[in-house]
Design a protein around this motif. Structure first.
Motif, PDB file in Angstrom:
ATOM      1  N   ASP A  68      14.433  15.241   0.165  1.00 26.44           N
ATOM      2  CA  ASP A  68      13.711  15.026   1.434  1.00 26.44           C
ATOM      3  C   ASP A  68      12.514  16.120   1.236  1.00 26.44           C
ATOM      4  OD1 ASP A  68      14.659  17.641   1.939  1.00 26.44           O
ATOM      5  OD2 ASP A  68      15.923  16.462   3.789  1.00 26.44           O
ATOM      6  N   ASP A  69      11.393  16.108   2.317  1.00 22.26           N
ATOM      7  CA  ASP A  69      10.456  16.878   2.475  1.00 22.26           C
ATOM      8  C   ASP A  69      10.676  18.286   2.093  1.00 22.26           C
ATOM      9  OD1 ASP A  69       7.598  17.118   3.400  1.00 22.26           O
ATOM     10  OD2 ASP A  69       8.673  18.617   4.580  1.00 22.26           O
ATOM     11  N   GLU A  70      11.769  18.744   2.878  1.00 18.34           N
ATOM     12  CA  GLU A  70      12.247  20.381   2.739  1.00 18.34           C
ATOM     13  C   GLU A  70      12.449  20.308   1.036  1.00 18.34           C
ATOM     14  OE1 GLU A  70      15.663  23.475   3.977  1.00 18.34           O
ATOM     15  OE2 GLU A  70      15.474  21.451   4.974  1.00 18.34           O
ATOM     16  N   ARG A  79       9.303  20.697  -1.198  1.00 14.87           N
ATOM     17  CA  ARG A  79       8.601  21.585  -0.942  1.00 14.87           C
ATOM     18  C   ARG A  79       9.420  23.027  -1.687  1.00 14.87           C
ATOM     19  NH1 ARG A  79       4.410  21.004   2.536  1.00 14.87           N
ATOM     20  NH2 ARG A  79       4.280  18.787   3.520  1.00 14.87           N
ATOM     21  N   SER A 133       6.348   9.101  -0.340  1.00 15.81           N
ATOM     22  CA  SER A 133       7.116   8.770   0.692  1.00 15.81           C
ATOM     23  C   SER A 133       8.055   9.918   1.235  1.00 15.81           C
ATOM     24  CB  SER A 133       7.701   7.413   0.638  1.00 15.81           C
ATOM     25  OG  SER A 133       8.947   7.555  -0.453  1.00 15.81           O
ATOM     26  N   ARG A 134       8.434  10.550   0.482  1.00 14.58           N
ATOM     27  CA  ARG A 134       9.374  11.837   0.950  1.00 14.58           C
ATOM     28  C   ARG A 134       8.746  13.001   1.467  1.00 14.58           C
ATOM     29  NH1 ARG A 134      11.723   9.245  -3.448  1.00 14.58           N
ATOM     30  NH2 ARG A 134      14.124   8.838  -3.017  1.00 14.58           N
ATOM     31  N   LEU A 135       7.387  13.137   1.235  1.00 11.33           N
ATOM     32  CA  LEU A 135       6.702  14.234   1.843  1.00 11.33           C
ATOM     33  C   LEU A 135       6.334  13.994   3.335  1.00 11.33           C
ATOM     34  CD1 LEU A 135       4.284  14.916  -1.001  1.00 11.33           C
ATOM     35  CD2 LEU A 135       5.748  16.547  -0.028  1.00 11.33           C
ATOM     36  N   ASP A 136       6.150  14.939   4.132  1.00  8.61           N
ATOM     37  CA  ASP A 136       6.097  14.788   5.922  1.00  8.61           C
ATOM     38  C   ASP A 136       4.745  15.912   5.922  1.00  8.61           C
ATOM     39  OD1 ASP A 136       6.057  14.040   8.285  1.00  8.61           O
ATOM     40  OD2 ASP A 136       7.584  15.372   8.919  1.00  8.61           O
ATOM     41  N   PRO A 137       3.585  15.184   6.269  1.00 10.57           N
ATOM     42  CA  PRO A 137       3.609  13.883   6.361  1.00 10.57           C
ATOM     43  C   PRO A 137       3.393  13.099   4.820  1.00 10.57           C
ATOM     44  CG  PRO A 137       1.257  15.184   6.475  1.00 10.57           C
ATOM     45  CD  PRO A 137       2.509  15.921   6.474  1.00 10.57           C
ATOM     46  N   PRO A 138       3.544  11.748   4.744  1.00  5.53           N
ATOM     47  CA  PRO A 138       3.695  11.323   3.532  1.00  5.53           C
ATOM     48  C   PRO A 138       2.208  11.224   2.804  1.00  5.53           C
ATOM     49  CG  PRO A 138       3.860   9.596   5.433  1.00  5.53           C
ATOM     50  CD  PRO A 138       3.823  11.074   5.915  1.00  5.53           C
ATOM     51  N   ASN A 170       7.688  11.168  -4.699  1.00  5.03           N
ATOM     52  CA  ASN A 170       7.691  12.029  -3.612  1.00  5.03           C
ATOM     53  C   ASN A 170       6.619  11.650  -2.602  1.00  5.03           C
ATOM     54  OD1 ASN A 170       9.751  13.797  -4.676  1.00  5.03           O
ATOM     55  ND2 ASN A 170       7.912  14.980  -5.900  1.00  5.03           N
TER      56      ASN A 170
END
Length: 446
Positions: free
Chosen positions: A342-344, A347, A295-300, A293
């Motif tokens: 992805d980020d969504e 979370r 690199s998948r979080l935003d921000p990474p 995760n």
């Protein structure tokens, strides 16, 4: 094999060479760390050839390794600590890392009357390898009383094995190999990149996350694996390129889809194990793959984030669909699952966990229709050296193994090859070893 007994010669505890102000603080556990409390320790290590014509080398080597470990622990100080538990109220408690009140990381020196050939020549990994690691069958919650890290050096007749047992609630595979790589760099006198110890929490949560349990047996279970056959299969660069190209040719009308060699190989293993198991047509089968995760979080999150930042992604279908379609179809299903994470998605899964905290139970992964892929061939394994040259093999212990567990190693030949450890019921292993699709990927000359 001349002996089945590993003899412990000595043991001690190693503390960090120095403690910074940050290392004297409590390290809080994030959601992914807490979810791992009922899993086993990570147990991975490297086998080296013993140096020729060097007598009495072992004591200087051990002292050098202890010194390097002490310096490395100054950067990776949570591994020198212990887990601690504090009651929040009558219905919940918190678990954290106490980096100060601990004797340090454990260091074990052992020996065995066994050769490298005894370990690597048999088709199946010998059971004796499990004794090259500390914390046999321990779960991560045992870190309340046990070391969070043990480095065990085992002398073979003609080899040296350096194995580490690391608490999986403290570190994931990325963190584990970052530590191992750093230990190697320090041993060789190279510069190191410090890890990032600040844990990731979603907005509005942390640093203390309470576990809503009143008894240990509500969230901790101890899984004993049945008799398994463990075999390492080698997949060459050429064969991996072939199946990757074939999988992507099937998606040529959609250039946005890029199936990796890892996804293609996982799809083939999933199909072949399912076929070997002889599942009924309507039986549900799944392939579980880890997702980093960071690199998948935003921000990474930093790639040097130390802790668990992984999630298991599961792709479902029926045995008939998996086997009636080709492996390219299976690879595409795995690809879809991974791309959608992805980020969504990250979370959302964390929010769901926070609503109803759970700990993963190994027994729940043991299912006649499930294949679980773990670790990654992208980890730097063969780049670690301790004065003996390049390792000759990567090996793992008892921890977190069950029928259908697949561990991916960096290939010994390099260049993108993959060595794959597959754990199966003996009868199913025999069927897999005769599977034509599986043998084609192993043996085809491209």
């Amino acid at each position: 094999m001349s002996s089945q007994s590993v003899q412990h010669i000595s043991e001690c505890y190693i503390k960090p060479s120095h403690l910074s102000q940050d290392s004297k603080k409590v390290i809080h556990l994030a959601t992914w760390d807490l979810a791992m409390l009922s899993f086993h320790y990570i147990q991975k290590g490297l086998l080296f050839k013993k140096p020729d014509a060097q007598h009495n080398f072992i004591q200087p080597f051990l002292e050098s390794l202890k010194h390097a470990l002490s310096i490395t622990l100054a950067h990776f100080y949570p591994l020198a600590g212990r887990l601690a538990r504090k009651q929040q109220d009558s219905r919940s408690f918190i678990v954290f890392i106490d980096c100060v009140n601990s004797p340090g990381a454990r260091f074990v020196h052992s020996s065995v009357d066994t050769t490298i050939s005894d370990i690597l020549s048999p088709p199946y990994v010998p059971v004796i390898v499990q004794n090259f690691f500390d914390h046999h069958k321990a779960v991560n919650y045992d870190g309340l009383d046990m070391s969070l890290l043990t480095v065990q050096v085992t002398e073979l007749v003609d080899g040296i094995f350096v194995g580490c047992s690391v608490n999986h609630s403290v570190a994931d595979g990325t963190s584990y190999w970052n530590f191992f790589n750093t230990l190697s760099h320090v041993f060789q006198g190279s510069q190191v990149t410090p890890p990032v110890h600040e844990r990731w929490f979603p907005d509005g949560y942390g640093p203390f996350i309470g576990l809503p349990f009143t008894r240990d047996d509500q969230f901790i279970s101890r899984y004993d694996a049945p008799v398994l056959k463990e075999r390492i299969f080698h997949f060459s660069v050429a064969n991996l390129a072939r199946i990757k190209a074939k999988a992507n040719a099937n998606c040529k009308d959609n250039k946005a889809i890029r199936i990796s060699s890892l996804q293609a190989l996982s799809a083939i293993i999933w199909r072949c194990v399912t076929r070997a198991r002889g599942l009924t047509e309507d039986q549900i089968t799944s392939c579980c793959m880890p997702a980093n995760n960071r690199s998948r979080l935003d921000p990474p999150v930093s790639k040097n984030y130390f802790g668990n930042c992984i999630q298991i992604l599961r792709t479902f279908t029926t045995a008939s669909k998996l086997l009636e379609n080709n492996f390219e179809w299976a690879a595409l299903q795995l690809n879809k699952t991974i791309v959608q994470h992805d980020d969504e998605s990250v979370r959302k899964s964390v929010a769901t966990w926070l609503e109803t905290p759970i700990t993963y139970q190994l027994a729940q992964l043991v299912d006649p229709g499930t294949v679980v892929v773990s670790s990654s061939p992208r980890f730097n394994m063969y780049g670690n050296e301790f004065g003996f040259g390049k390792p000759v093999a990567v090996l793992s212990g008892y921890g977190n193994k069950f029928d259908g567990e697949v561990t991916l190693y960096q290939g010994s030949e390099g260049g993108g090859s993959i060595d794959t450890l597959i754990c199966l019921n003996p009868n199913i292993m025999r069927a897999l070893e005769c599977d034509e699709e599986f043998l084609d990927v192993l043996n085809c000359s491209c």
